[in-house]
Design an enzyme around this catalytic site. Structure first.
Site, mmCIF file in Angstrom:
data_model
loop_
_atom_site.group_PDB
_atom_site.id
_atom_site.type_symbol
_atom_site.label_atom_id
_atom_site.label_comp_id
_atom_site.label_asym_id
_atom_site.label_seq_id
_atom_site.Cartn_x
_atom_site.Cartn_y
_atom_site.Cartn_z
ATOM 1 N N ASP A 137 -13.530 8.183 -6.145
ATOM 2 C CA ASP A 137 -12.949 7.092 -6.946
ATOM 3 C C ASP A 137 -13.390 7.306 -8.393
ATOM 4 O O ASP A 137 -14.429 6.815 -8.821
ATOM 5 C CB ASP A 137 -13.445 5.742 -6.427
ATOM 6 N N HIS A 192 -0.181 3.352 -10.356
ATOM 7 C CA HIS A 192 -1.152 3.645 -9.286
ATOM 8 C C HIS A 192 -0.469 4.441 -8.161
ATOM 9 O O HIS A 192 -0.333 3.968 -7.025
ATOM 10 C CB HIS A 192 -1.684 2.306 -8.759
ATOM 11 N N ARG A 227 0.834 -1.222 0.000
ATOM 12 C CA ARG A 227 0.000 0.000 0.000
ATOM 13 C C ARG A 227 0.858 1.257 0.000
ATOM 14 O O ARG A 227 1.200 1.816 1.059
ATOM 15 C CB ARG A 227 -0.929 -0.024 1.220
ATOM 16 N N GLU A 243 -3.514 8.531 -10.581
ATOM 17 C CA GLU A 243 -2.906 7.407 -11.293
ATOM 18 C C GLU A 243 -2.941 7.675 -12.800
ATOM 19 O O GLU A 243 -4.001 7.981 -13.350
ATOM 20 C CB GLU A 243 -3.678 6.126 -10.962
ATOM 21 N N ARG A 249 1.957 -6.404 -10.173
ATOM 22 C CA ARG A 249 2.424 -5.870 -8.876
ATOM 23 C C ARG A 249 2.609 -6.958 -7.834
ATOM 24 O O ARG A 249 3.098 -6.702 -6.733
ATOM 25 C CB ARG A 249 1.442 -4.803 -8.381
HETATM 26 O O1 TA6 Z 1 -7.384 3.574 -7.447
HETATM 27 C C1 TA6 Z 1 -8.679 3.220 -7.583
HETATM 28 C C2 TA6 Z 1 -8.951 1.803 -7.101
HETATM 29 O O2 TA6 Z 1 -9.402 1.019 -8.164
HETATM 30 C C3 TA6 Z 1 -9.941 1.877 -5.963
HETATM 31 O O3 TA6 Z 1 -11.213 1.405 -6.384
HETATM 32 C C4 TA6 Z 1 -9.313 1.025 -4.863
HETATM 33 O O4 TA6 Z 1 -9.734 -0.309 -4.992
HETATM 34 C C5 TA6 Z 1 -7.843 1.225 -5.153
HETATM 35 O O5 TA6 Z 1 -7.766 1.151 -6.571
HETATM 36 C C6 TA6 Z 1 -6.897 0.329 -4.426
HETATM 37 O O6 TA6 Z 1 -6.983 -0.980 -4.899
HETATM 38 P P1 TA6 Z 1 -6.096 -2.121 -4.150
HETATM 39 O O7 TA6 Z 1 -6.388 -3.383 -4.894
HETATM 40 O O8 TA6 Z 1 -4.657 -1.708 -4.287
HETATM 41 O O9 TA6 Z 1 -6.543 -2.101 -2.722
#
Ligand code: TA6
Length: 294
Positions: A209, A164, A69, A268, A95
C-alpha cells in the site's frame, strides 16, 4: 437517471434487484463496458478479442452509497482518510453519489460519455466548497478517462483525487509494475514513513500500500504468467498509489473472495498530498488517463 436519449451503443440497466443503482451497458465495434451512475464508475472495459483491462470483484456489493469494489472508482475531493475528520468517508464522497449523464454519443473512434457532479447541501457538509466535476470517457480500442474540476465558488479551494483503478492479473506473485523505479514512496503500512526509490520494478510478496508522489504518470503492469501487459498514461497525474490487500486484509473485506487478491492490483493515478491541486474561483483543470493493452 437523466432522460438523455442514448446512442445505439448504450442501453440502460440496473445493478441491483431493487433498481436503486442505475447502470449503462456499452457495446460498440471496438469494446464492451459497464458503468454505474453511482460514482460515474466504470466497472468493466474489454476491447473485442482481447482480455478485460479492468478487474471487478466477483463478490462486489451493489448497495446505494457504498463504493463498488472494482473498475475505476473516483477518490475526490480527497484521497484516503479525511485529513482532519475520520468520520468523513474515506476517499471522499464522489464515488458514493449518483452522477448525471450529460453527454452520450457514438463516434468513429468509439462511445463518448460525459458524467457530471456538482456540490449540494450534503456535499457542502463534508467539503464546504462549490464545484462542478465531470468524468468523460472515450471507449475505443483503448480507454481514456478525463476528470475535469471547476471551482464555481467565490474563494480558492484545494483538493486531492485518484482514479482508483483495479486491474486484473493472472498471479500477483508474477506481476511487476514498471515506471516508478526512480520515485520515493510513502508506505501506508509503515506509519506513512517515506522510503527511497528502489531503482527496480515493483514486485509483490505481501500486502502492499504505497503512495508515490512526483511520479511520471507512465506505468506498465506486467503479467509475467500470461506474458501480457497493461499500459497507463496519465501525464497530468503526479501521484501513483499501488495497492494489493494480500490474504489477511482480503479476509476482512466483505466484497472480495478469499483468493481474490491473487488476481488483482490497483495502480491509481491522481494528485494527492504534496501533488494536491488548488483552484481559484472560475478556474478549471483536467486530468486524463489512458489505459491500453501493450
Ligand atoms: O488504494 C489504497 C487504499 O487507500 C488502501 O489503503 C485501501 O483502503 C484501498 O484504498 C481501498 O479503499 P476502499 O475504501 O475502497 O476499501
Amino acid at each position: 437517471m437523466s432522460d438523455l436519449s442514448l446512442p445505439a451503443s448504450i442501453r440502460k440497466e440496473w445493478l441491483d434487484a431493487d433498481r436503486k443503482l442505475p447502470a449503462l451497458r456499452v457495446h460498440n465495434p471496438h469494446c464492451s463496458a459497464l458503468f454505474s451512475l453511482q460514482g460515474a464508475q466504470l466497472l468493466s472495459f474489454q476491447p473485442h478479442g482481447k482480455a478485460p483491462l479492468l478487474w471487478l470483484s466477483d463478490q462486489a456489493l451493489y448497495i446505494p452509497g457504498k463504493a463498488i469494489r472494482g473498475g475505476i472508482p473516483l477518490c475526490f475531493p480527497w484521497f484516503g482518510p479525511h485529513p482532519e475528520d475520520a468520520r468523513k468517508p474515506a476517499h471522499g464522497f464522489a464515488r458514493q453519489k449518483e452522477w448525471q449523464l450529460l453527454e452520450a454519443s457514438d463516434t468513429p473512434e468509439g462511445s463518448w460519455l460525459v458524467f457530471g457532479l456538482s456540490d449540494d447541501a450534503a456535499s457542502r457538509q463534508l467539503w464546504p466548497h462549490a464545484f462542478a466535476a465531470t468524468l468523460a470517457f472515450l471507449l475505443a480500442d483503448t480507454l481514456t478517462v478525463t476528470l475535469g474540476v471547476r471551482n464555481t465558488d467565490s474563494r480558492d479551494f484545494h483538493f486531492g483525487f485518484a482514479l482508483h483503478s483495479y486491474f486484473p492479473t493472472t498471479d500477483i506473485r508474477q506481476t511487476l509494475v514498471d515506471g516508478l523505479e526512480d520515485c520515493a514512496f510513502i508506505d501506508q503500512l509503515k506509519g506513512d514513513a517515506l522510503f527511497p526509490a528502489e531503482s527496480a520494478a515493483i514486485r509483490f510478496s505481501s500486502e502492499t500500500d504505497r503512495i508515490y508522489e512526483g511520479a511520471s504518470g507512465r506505468y506498465r503492469i506486467r503479467d509475467e504468467a500470461e506474458q501480457q501487459g497493461i499500459v497507463l498514461n496519465a501525464p497530468g497525474c503526479h501521484s501513483a498509489i499501488v495497492w494489493n490487500p494480500w490474504a489477511e486484509k482480503t479476509a476482512r473485506l466483505a466484497d472480495m473472495s478469499a483468493q481474490g487478491w491473487q488476481q488483482m492490483l490497483c495502480v491509481e493515478c491522481g494528485n494527492t498530498g504534496r501533488d494536491g491541486i488548488t483552484l481559484r474561483p472560475g478556474e478549471k483543470r483536467e486530468f486524463s488517463l489512458q489505459i491500453s493493452d501493450d
